[in-house]
Write a protein that holds these residues in place. Sequence first.
Motif, PDB file in Angstrom:
ATOM      1  N   THR A  20      -8.383  -6.550  -6.824  1.00 18.08           N
ATOM      2  CA  THR A  20      -7.104  -7.156  -7.172  1.00 18.08           C
ATOM      3  C   THR A  20      -6.381  -7.556  -5.890  1.00 18.08           C
ATOM      4  OG1 THR A  20      -5.935  -5.060  -7.038  1.00 18.08           O
ATOM      5  CG2 THR A  20      -6.975  -5.607  -9.158  1.00 18.08           C
ATOM      6  N   PRO A  21      -5.319  -8.371  -5.999  1.00 23.50           N
ATOM      7  CA  PRO A  21      -4.523  -8.685  -4.803  1.00 23.50           C
ATOM      8  C   PRO A  21      -3.992  -7.437  -4.120  1.00 23.50           C
ATOM      9  CG  PRO A  21      -3.985 -10.185  -6.588  1.00 23.50           C
ATOM     10  CD  PRO A  21      -4.901  -9.159  -7.174  1.00 23.50           C
ATOM     11  N   GLN A  22      -3.671  -6.408  -4.934  1.00 20.11           N
ATOM     12  CA  GLN A  22      -3.182  -5.159  -4.351  1.00 20.11           C
ATOM     13  C   GLN A  22      -4.286  -4.470  -3.539  1.00 20.11           C
ATOM     14  OE1 GLN A  22      -2.812  -6.016  -7.557  1.00 20.11           O
ATOM     15  NE2 GLN A  22      -0.605  -6.466  -7.597  1.00 20.11           N
ATOM     16  N   ASP A  23      -5.518  -4.531  -4.070  1.00 20.79           N
ATOM     17  CA  ASP A  23      -6.656  -3.951  -3.340  1.00 20.79           C
ATOM     18  C   ASP A  23      -6.823  -4.644  -1.997  1.00 20.79           C
ATOM     19  OD1 ASP A  23      -7.304  -2.187  -5.372  1.00 20.79           O
ATOM     20  OD2 ASP A  23      -8.651  -3.616  -6.357  1.00 20.79           O
ATOM     21  N   THR A  24      -6.737  -5.958  -2.023  1.00 21.97           N
ATOM     22  CA  THR A  24      -6.908  -6.724  -0.797  1.00 21.97           C
ATOM     23  C   THR A  24      -5.826  -6.370   0.212  1.00 21.97           C
ATOM     24  OG1 THR A  24      -7.901  -8.554  -2.033  1.00 21.97           O
ATOM     25  CG2 THR A  24      -7.071  -9.045   0.178  1.00 21.97           C
ATOM     26  N   ALA A  25      -4.592  -6.288  -0.251  1.00 24.94           N
ATOM     27  CA  ALA A  25      -3.487  -5.941   0.645  1.00 24.94           C
ATOM     28  C   ALA A  25      -3.700  -4.556   1.256  1.00 24.94           C
ATOM     29  CB  ALA A  25      -2.161  -5.986  -0.123  1.00 24.94           C
ATOM     30  N   ARG A  26      -4.189  -3.602   0.421  1.00 25.33           N
ATOM     31  CA  ARG A  26      -4.440  -2.249   0.918  1.00 25.33           C
ATOM     32  C   ARG A  26      -5.536  -2.264   1.986  1.00 25.33           C
ATOM     33  NH1 ARG A  26      -8.348   0.906  -0.312  1.00 25.33           N
ATOM     34  NH2 ARG A  26      -8.879  -0.251  -2.205  1.00 25.33           N
ATOM     35  N   ILE A  27      -6.595  -3.053   1.757  1.00 25.15           N
ATOM     36  CA  ILE A  27      -7.697  -3.130   2.720  1.00 25.15           C
ATOM     37  C   ILE A  27      -7.198  -3.689   4.048  1.00 25.15           C
ATOM     38  CG2 ILE A  27      -9.860  -4.327   3.240  1.00 25.15           C
ATOM     39  CD1 ILE A  27     -10.486  -4.137   0.211  1.00 25.15           C
ATOM     40  N   VAL A  28      -6.342  -4.716   3.969  1.00 27.29           N
ATOM     41  CA  VAL A  28      -5.802  -5.322   5.188  1.00 27.29           C
ATOM     42  C   VAL A  28      -5.039  -4.284   6.003  1.00 27.29           C
ATOM     43  CG1 VAL A  28      -4.127  -6.987   6.082  1.00 27.29           C
ATOM     44  CG2 VAL A  28      -5.723  -7.667   4.281  1.00 27.29           C
ATOM     45  N   VAL A  29      -4.239  -3.457   5.295  1.00 24.63           N
ATOM     46  CA  VAL A  29      -3.446  -2.438   5.987  1.00 24.63           C
ATOM     47  C   VAL A  29      -4.343  -1.328   6.519  1.00 24.63           C
ATOM     48  CG1 VAL A  29      -1.678  -0.677   5.713  1.00 24.63           C
ATOM     49  CG2 VAL A  29      -1.366  -2.936   4.674  1.00 24.63           C
ATOM     50  N   GLU A  30      -5.204  -0.783   5.662  1.00 24.48           N
ATOM     51  CA  GLU A  30      -6.017   0.375   6.045  1.00 24.48           C
ATOM     52  C   GLU A  30      -7.067   0.025   7.100  1.00 24.48           C
ATOM     53  OE1 GLU A  30      -7.680   2.025   2.530  1.00 24.48           O
ATOM     54  OE2 GLU A  30      -5.746   2.777   1.760  1.00 24.48           O
ATOM     55  N   GLU A  31      -7.693  -1.150   6.952  1.00 21.51           N
ATOM     56  CA  GLU A  31      -8.754  -1.547   7.890  1.00 21.51           C
ATOM     57  C   GLU A  31      -8.222  -2.348   9.069  1.00 21.51           C
ATOM     58  OE1 GLU A  31     -11.746  -0.456   7.495  1.00 21.51           O
ATOM     59  OE2 GLU A  31     -11.395   0.454   5.532  1.00 21.51           O
ATOM     60  N   LYS A  32      -6.904  -2.551   9.055  1.00 22.38           N
ATOM     61  CA  LYS A  32      -6.285  -3.383  10.091  1.00 22.38           C
ATOM     62  C   LYS A  32      -6.986  -4.747  10.193  1.00 22.38           C
ATOM     63  CE  LYS A  32      -4.586   0.461  12.922  1.00 22.38           C
ATOM     64  NZ  LYS A  32      -4.879   1.505  11.959  1.00 22.38           N
ATOM     65  N   ALA A  33      -7.340  -5.271   9.023  1.00 19.19           N
ATOM     66  CA  ALA A  33      -8.025  -6.566   8.979  1.00 19.19           C
ATOM     67  C   ALA A  33      -7.082  -7.676   9.408  1.00 19.19           C
ATOM     68  CB  ALA A  33      -8.531  -6.836   7.560  1.00 19.19           C
ATOM     69  N   GLN A  34      -7.623  -8.616  10.149  1.00 19.19           N
ATOM     70  CA  GLN A  34      -6.809  -9.725  10.644  1.00 19.19           C
ATOM     71  C   GLN A  34      -7.047 -10.953   9.779  1.00 19.19           C
ATOM     72  OE1 GLN A  34      -7.405 -10.544  14.776  1.00 19.19           O
ATOM     73  NE2 GLN A  34      -6.176 -12.409  14.769  1.00 19.19           N
ATOM     74  N   LEU A  35      -5.972 -11.512   9.242  1.00 18.48           N
ATOM     75  CA  LEU A  35      -6.075 -12.702   8.403  1.00 18.48           C
ATOM     76  C   LEU A  35      -5.465 -13.928   9.064  1.00 18.48           C
ATOM     77  CD1 LEU A  35      -5.249 -11.213   4.887  1.00 18.48           C
ATOM     78  CD2 LEU A  35      -7.481 -11.568   5.956  1.00 18.48           C
ATOM     79  N   ASP A  36      -4.659 -13.738  10.059  1.00 16.48           N
ATOM     80  CA  ASP A  36      -4.022 -14.860  10.752  1.00 16.48           C
ATOM     81  C   ASP A  36      -4.754 -15.099  12.081  1.00 16.48           C
ATOM     82  OD1 ASP A  36      -2.487 -16.782  11.904  1.00 16.48           O
ATOM     83  OD2 ASP A  36      -0.667 -15.556  12.065  1.00 16.48           O
ATOM     84  N   PHE A  37      -5.459 -16.220  12.157  1.00 18.19           N
ATOM     85  CA  PHE A  37      -6.222 -16.535  13.367  1.00 18.19           C
ATOM     86  C   PHE A  37      -5.597 -17.693  14.150  1.00 18.19           C
ATOM     87  CE2 PHE A  37      -9.220 -14.322  10.685  1.00 18.19           C
ATOM     88  CZ  PHE A  37      -9.883 -13.490  11.586  1.00 18.19           C
ATOM     89  N   SER A  38      -4.323 -17.926  13.910  1.00  9.70           N
ATOM     90  CA  SER A  38      -3.665 -19.046  14.590  1.00  9.70           C
ATOM     91  C   SER A  38      -3.524 -18.809  16.088  1.00  9.70           C
ATOM     92  CB  SER A  38      -2.279 -19.290  13.973  1.00  9.70           C
ATOM     93  OG  SER A  38      -1.468 -18.126  14.105  1.00  9.70           O
TER      94      SER A  38
END
Length: 299
Positions: A20-38
């Motif tokens: 879910t979108p919530q799962d994705t948001a949690r993964i970004v926070v927990e894994e410190k995933a980077q989504l902005d490559f600007s």
Amino acid sequence: MCPFHPTASGTEATAAASPTPQDTARIVVEEKAQLDFSQSMSYGDYLQLDQILSAQHPRSPDHNEMLFIVQHQTSELWMKLMLHELGAAIEHVALDQLPTAFKMLARVSKIMEQLVHAWDVLATMTPPEYSAIRPYLVSSSGFQSYQYRCIEFALGNKNAAMLKPHAHRPDLLAQVQARYQAPSLYDQSLRLLARRGLVVPSSHTERDWTQPYTASAEVEQAWLQVYRDPQAHWDLYQLGEELTDLEDAFRLWRFRHVTTVERVIGFKRGTGGTGGVSYLRKMLDVVLFPEIWSLRTQL
């Protein structure tokens, strides 16, 4: 059944497997995933995907031309890697650095296997589909691939006539000519055998590298000495088997090329002016490392 939820129904399994979108948001926070490559280099930047993926320009209105273009462009990319590995392997054999050369030669064989399977994709193109795009190819042909010619020269199949298709491009001609004039992989292998004390005639260790290789009974005897006592010549024995693997893979690549061309165009002449299938079948008779194969009868 869902492999992660053995008792779940199909609907429940799909729901459980889809984040879910919530799962994705949690993964970004927990894994410190980077989504902005600007502000940094992205995947596309590193691989220069804009240039690569914008390099397909069909000339015909036919849907199937994209397959034809991508097939050949990806093959050229694999050949670029093959030349990178093959050139380095030749240098390492010349320097007696066989373990490193073995890894590179094994990789070259695997690349050839990849290219064999690539023909399976092109074989999905039927004769009418190819006929629709053929007029738009004009005289362009795989026969003119300078990378393929460099591979053949590096493997010892020398032919001065094969320089001519590249004469209109001095930069490419220089690359092909350099491979043509240099010792092949097999030439350097025989020089290595001689350095190790095996009897290899000077006619095969110091010769005009631009001339086609001629099989030698003395060279076969040198290889036989290696194969009859592998423990005493273990790395040379392994070199012989790496060469065998390489030529085996190369033969399969050539054979699959012939069968695919015959399947798609029959016995029509090639766009580059060759006899098509008849020319390709003649190439199947070329043996790159003859003594490596003939010695087996003597063992």
